[in-house]
Design a protein around this motif. Structure first.
Motif, PDB file in Angstrom:
ATOM      1  N   ILE A 291      44.621  44.017  51.147  1.00  0.00           N
ATOM      2  CA  ILE A 291      44.267  45.315  50.578  1.00  0.00           C
ATOM      3  C   ILE A 291      42.757  45.441  50.518  1.00  0.00           C
ATOM      4  O   ILE A 291      42.047  44.626  50.041  1.00  0.00           O
ATOM      5  CB  ILE A 291      44.594  45.042  48.949  1.00  0.00           C
ATOM      6  CG1 ILE A 291      46.425  45.039  48.786  1.00  0.00           C
ATOM      7  CG2 ILE A 291      44.331  46.587  48.160  1.00  0.00           C
ATOM      8  CD1 ILE A 291      46.824  44.548  47.424  1.00  0.00           C
TER       9      ILE A 291
ATOM     10  N   THR B 136      49.569  40.210  53.022  1.00  0.00           N
ATOM     11  CA  THR B 136      48.954  41.245  52.521  1.00  0.00           C
ATOM     12  C   THR B 136      47.602  41.383  52.303  1.00  0.00           C
ATOM     13  O   THR B 136      46.945  40.601  51.906  1.00  0.00           O
ATOM     14  CB  THR B 136      49.707  41.578  51.070  1.00  0.00           C
ATOM     15  OG1 THR B 136      51.057  41.378  51.224  1.00  0.00           O
ATOM     16  CG2 THR B 136      49.320  43.009  50.590  1.00  0.00           C
TER      17      THR B 136
ATOM     18  N   LYS C  80      46.489  49.416  52.030  1.00  0.00           N
ATOM     19  CA  LYS C  80      47.154  48.124  51.967  1.00  0.00           C
ATOM     20  C   LYS C  80      48.165  47.962  53.541  1.00  0.00           C
ATOM     21  O   LYS C  80      48.858  49.001  53.847  1.00  0.00           O
ATOM     22  CB  LYS C  80      48.444  47.989  51.036  1.00  0.00           C
ATOM     23  CG  LYS C  80      49.277  46.886  50.521  1.00  0.00           C
ATOM     24  CD  LYS C  80      50.201  47.163  49.416  1.00  0.00           C
ATOM     25  CE  LYS C  80      50.849  45.748  49.174  1.00  0.00           C
ATOM     26  NZ  LYS C  80      51.805  46.087  47.853  1.00  0.00           N
TER      27      LYS C  80
END
Length: 184
Positions: free
Chosen positions: A115, A113, A60
């Motif tokens: 991931i 973000t 992440k």
């Protein structure tokens, strides 16, 4: 000077003054670009870029894109799209669509973000599996574009940022980041 000559001179002066006025107004509008500034909104940097998780199943990465608005009007941010690369290999694509406003003469920050699946990234980028991986330096590159609008005019802001970071697993399977960075 006859009356006819005087009328002709006045007629000519009228057109000369109109011509000068048109040239001046045209110059004023084009030199200011309609905004009072010759600069457009643009991407500036990325702040707080860090790996926040590095587990067996996922990596992440989080950060804040920073944009600058030197114009004399608010820009409505429409969409942002970025690709994330580790050591030149694409590992993720992040698309953000929203309607936030970048205010006049101010900075605008947009958190993101990413991931990625460790099981795919580690062999692709490092040629290693989770079991063989301990600690590696990685060059994180973020490229993309942001679209902003003011009335009917669109602004495209190119995003290009690179930072070297350290990817490591420890007892908690968390990760650390190095503070060395380069801004392209």
């Amino acid at each position: 000077m006859t009356i006819f000559g005087f009328k002709q001179l006045c007629f000519s002066m009228k057109y000369i003054i109109q011509f000068i006025a048109i040239v001046f107004i045209s110059w004023s509008l084009t030199s200011c670009n309609g905004s009072g500034s010759d600069k457009n909104p643009h991407f500036q940097t990325i702040e707080n870029l860090q790996f926040t998780k590095f587990k067996k199943r996922k990596i992440k990465l989080e950060g804040e894109l920073v944009f600058d608005n030197p114009t004399a009007f608010d820009i409505k941010m429409d969409a942002i799209g970025i690709d994330i690369f580790f050591n030149g290999k694409k590992v993720d694509n992040v698309q953000m669509k929203h309607d936030h406003t970048m205010e006049t003469g101010d900075q605008y920050k947009q958190s993101f973000t990413s991931i990625s699946k460790s099981i795919e990234v580690l062999p692709l980028v490092f040629g290693k599996t989770w079991k063989d991986f301990e600690k590696e330096e990685v060059e994180v590159q973020i490229k993309g574009q942001a679209i902003g609008k003011y009335q009917e005019k669109s602004y495209t802001m190119d995003i290009d940022y690179t930072q070297k970071m350290t990817l490591s697993k420890d007892g908690d399977e968390e990760m650390e980041s190095d503070s060395t960075e380069t801004n392209n």
